[in-house]
Write a protein that holds these residues in place. Structure first.
Motif, short mmCIF file in Angstrom:
data_model
loop_
_atom_site.label_atom_id
_atom_site.label_comp_id
_atom_site.label_asym_id
_atom_site.label_seq_id
_atom_site.Cartn_x
_atom_site.Cartn_y
_atom_site.Cartn_z
N TYR A 1 0.81 -1.22 0.00
CA TYR A 1 0.00 0.00 0.00
C TYR A 1 0.84 1.27 0.00
O TYR A 1 0.30 2.37 0.08
CB TYR A 1 -0.93 0.02 1.22
CG TYR A 1 -2.01 -1.04 1.18
CD1 TYR A 1 -3.11 -0.90 0.34
CD2 TYR A 1 -1.91 -2.19 1.96
CE1 TYR A 1 -4.09 -1.88 0.29
CE2 TYR A 1 -2.88 -3.17 1.92
CZ TYR A 1 -3.98 -3.01 1.08
OH TYR A 1 -4.94 -3.99 1.03
N GLU A 2 2.18 1.09 -0.08
CA GLU A 2 3.04 2.27 -0.15
C GLU A 2 2.68 3.07 -1.39
O GLU A 2 2.50 2.52 -2.47
CB GLU A 2 4.50 1.84 -0.17
CG GLU A 2 5.46 2.97 0.17
CD GLU A 2 6.90 2.46 0.32
OE1 GLU A 2 7.50 2.67 1.38
OE2 GLU A 2 7.40 1.82 -0.63
N HIS B 1 -11.34 8.37 17.11
CA HIS B 1 -12.40 7.67 16.39
C HIS B 1 -12.80 8.37 15.08
O HIS B 1 -13.68 7.87 14.37
CB HIS B 1 -13.64 7.46 17.26
CG HIS B 1 -13.34 6.79 18.57
ND1 HIS B 1 -12.75 5.54 18.65
CD2 HIS B 1 -13.51 7.20 19.86
CE1 HIS B 1 -12.59 5.21 19.92
NE2 HIS B 1 -13.03 6.19 20.67
N ASP B 2 -12.15 9.52 14.75
CA ASP B 2 -12.38 10.12 13.43
C ASP B 2 -11.83 9.19 12.36
O ASP B 2 -10.73 8.65 12.52
CB ASP B 2 -11.67 11.48 13.31
CG ASP B 2 -12.39 12.60 14.02
OD1 ASP B 2 -13.53 12.36 14.48
OD2 ASP B 2 -11.84 13.71 14.10
N ARG B 3 -12.57 9.01 11.30
CA ARG B 3 -12.08 8.22 10.16
C ARG B 3 -11.56 9.19 9.10
O ARG B 3 -12.29 10.08 8.66
CB ARG B 3 -13.16 7.31 9.59
CG ARG B 3 -13.57 6.21 10.58
CD ARG B 3 -14.46 5.16 9.94
NE ARG B 3 -13.80 4.41 8.87
CZ ARG B 3 -12.93 3.43 9.06
NH1 ARG B 3 -12.60 3.07 10.31
NH2 ARG B 3 -12.39 2.79 8.05
N THR C 1 -7.93 4.30 4.32
CA THR C 1 -8.76 4.95 5.33
C THR C 1 -8.42 4.35 6.69
O THR C 1 -8.35 3.12 6.83
CB THR C 1 -10.25 4.76 5.03
OG1 THR C 1 -10.54 5.35 3.75
CG2 THR C 1 -11.11 5.45 6.09
N GLY C 2 -8.19 5.21 7.67
CA GLY C 2 -7.86 4.74 9.01
C GLY C 2 -8.66 5.49 10.06
O GLY C 2 -9.39 6.45 9.76
N GLU C 3 -8.51 5.04 11.29
CA GLU C 3 -9.23 5.65 12.42
C GLU C 3 -8.23 6.27 13.39
O GLU C 3 -7.27 5.62 13.80
CB GLU C 3 -10.06 4.59 13.14
CG GLU C 3 -10.88 5.17 14.30
CD GLU C 3 -11.77 4.11 14.95
OE1 GLU C 3 -11.86 4.11 16.20
OE2 GLU C 3 -12.36 3.30 14.22
N VAL C 4 -8.45 7.54 13.70
CA VAL C 4 -7.58 8.23 14.65
C VAL C 4 -7.73 7.58 16.02
O VAL C 4 -8.84 7.42 16.52
CB VAL C 4 -7.93 9.73 14.73
CG1 VAL C 4 -7.08 10.43 15.80
CG2 VAL C 4 -7.72 10.40 13.37
N GLU C 5 -6.59 7.19 16.61
CA GLU C 5 -6.64 6.55 17.92
C GLU C 5 -6.26 7.51 19.04
O GLU C 5 -6.95 7.62 20.04
CB GLU C 5 -5.70 5.34 17.95
CG GLU C 5 -6.25 4.12 17.22
CD GLU C 5 -5.53 2.85 17.61
OE1 GLU C 5 -4.36 2.92 18.02
OE2 GLU C 5 -6.15 1.77 17.51
N ARG C 6 -5.13 8.19 18.87
CA ARG C 6 -4.63 9.07 19.92
C ARG C 6 -3.59 10.00 19.31
O ARG C 6 -3.27 9.88 18.13
CB ARG C 6 -3.99 8.26 21.05
CG ARG C 6 -2.87 7.35 20.56
CD ARG C 6 -2.45 6.31 21.60
NE ARG C 6 -1.47 5.38 21.05
CZ ARG C 6 -0.16 5.56 21.05
NH1 ARG C 6 0.36 6.67 21.60
NH2 ARG C 6 0.67 4.68 20.54
N LEU D 1 -4.74 1.44 11.13
CA LEU D 1 -5.04 0.98 9.77
C LEU D 1 -5.53 -0.46 9.75
O LEU D 1 -5.70 -1.04 8.69
CB LEU D 1 -3.80 1.12 8.88
CG LEU D 1 -3.21 2.52 8.73
CD1 LEU D 1 -2.03 2.48 7.77
CD2 LEU D 1 -4.25 3.52 8.26
N GLY D 2 -5.74 -1.03 10.92
CA GLY D 2 -6.21 -2.41 11.00
C GLY D 2 -5.24 -3.27 11.76
O GLY D 2 -5.42 -3.54 12.95
#
Length: 361
Positions: A133-134, A175-177, A139-144, A154-155
């Motif tokens: 995927y480089e 939790h923002d995507r 799409t990812g989720e903001v954690e901290r 990213l999973g």
């Protein structure tokens, strides 16, 4: 322990794809270290692992010499010939030195080696997955976040978004995507490290490919991108098919296509301009929305030019804090000097007078 170890190695090969021989090689090296560490030995030792029964044996390897100086590493020719008359000076002999209670140490060492190999294999699997995927958008989720990074899930891996890779003024809440561009994947000792960006110009390129089918299939091509993330970007496009308007295709009906991209980038202004073979035409297009009267190239520097614009278009051509001119220069690869029509006329008149006075002299 032996049967358990063999079963564990077989399971590793089937479930994790870790070759048994690779684990055994690492295990033998670890057992040598464990033996020396636990029994205070410094001699040259080898480990022999029976792949059928699972038995482990430790051997001290000694060289046959005429005179022994270090009994841990050497054996006399006299002693060697008592074992076998065929031994000569320079030969090596293996003496079994397996301690009676070495099974417990071997079991602990084997467990550590296997766990290490499993971790390495799992890291390798994750690395192999994300290296694909480089240079792509995910799409990812903001954690901290902390003072250095925003961490994006990213999973199977937690990617890092540095300050310079963030869009200025954009807030990232848990939790923002969000869509991010993977620009580097490293295989470190702690596992795969994935670096992502929201400010990279190629993020914009990938968004265009996602939202505009004609770019994805090659009908319309992105030639260059100039971007100041979070504020404004210019994208130069051209069509490879007659009758296809590259700019109109990217903007879409009522601006719907480009608006989707603008919304994803939290309102970043977007100028889509048509690339032209003629540098003067391309530079004029790049300075959009300003009107251009003429483009004159510097005979001493082929990548520099002077652009003449109407007096009332000068500030528009330069842009706020010089942004329009700066982005146009980055987009085209030319050093651009912008002059108003009246200013250029004064310079030209002064130059003509200088030439006339020189001629009269």
């Amino acid at each position: 322990m032996s049967k358990e170890l063999l079963n564990a190695l077989d399971a590793l090969e089937v479930e994790k794809g870790i070759k048994k021989d690779v684990v055994l090689e690492a295990l033998e090296a670890a057992l040598v270290s464990a033996y020396k560490r636990n029994y205070g030995q410094a001699q040259n030792v080898e480990v022999e692992f029976n792949k059928t029964r699972g038995d482990i044996h430790i051997f001290a390897v000694k060289e046959v010499v005429s005179e022994v100086f270090d009994s841990r590493l050497e054996v006399s020719l006299e002693e060697a010939t008592q074992i076998n008359r065929a031994y000569e000076i320079g030969d090596t002999i293996r003496f079994e030195v397996t301690p009676k209670n070495f099974g417990r140490i071997a079991a602990q060492t084997a467990k550590q080696v296997i766990m290490q190999r499993v971790r390495e294999a799992e890291r390798g699997i994750v690395y192999d997955e994300y290296i694909q995927y480089e240079n792509e958008i995910v799409t990812g989720e903001v954690e901290r976040h902390d003072h250095r990074y925003v961490y994006v899930n990213l999973g199977k891996v937690e990617a890092v978004l540095s300050h310079q890779d963030q869009i200025p003024g954009e807030e990232y809440k848990s939790h923002d995507r969000i869509k991010v561009y993977i620009y580097k994947v490293e295989n470190t000792s702690k596992g795969p490290q994935v670096f992502v960006s929201r400010s990279h110009p190629d993020l914009l390129k990938r968004l265009f490919e996602q939202e505009i089918p004609e770019i994805f299939d090659g009908t319309v091509e992105i030639i260059s991108i100039a971007r100041e993330a979070g504020d404004r970007a210019k994208v130069a496009v051209r069509s490879h098919t007659d009758g296809v308007d590259p700019v109109g295709t990217c903007v879409g009906p009522r601006g719907e296509r480009i608006q989707t991209i603008v919304n994803e980038l939290k309102g970043e202004n977007m100028d889509v301009v048509e690339w032209r073979d003629n540098p003067a035409e391309f530079i004029s297009n790049a300075l959009n929305p300003a009107e251009v009267i003429d483009v004159q190239f510097n005979p001493e520097n082929e990548r520099a030019c002077t652009v003449i614009v109407p007096d009332n278009q000068l500030s528009l051509a330069i842009g706020k804090r010089g942004q329009n001119a700066r982005l146009a220069a980055k987009l085209t690869g030319f050093k651009i000097d912008i002059k108003s029509e009246s200013e250029f006329a004064k310079i030209s008149d002064a130059s003509d007078n200088t030439i006339t006075n020189t001629d009269e002299d």
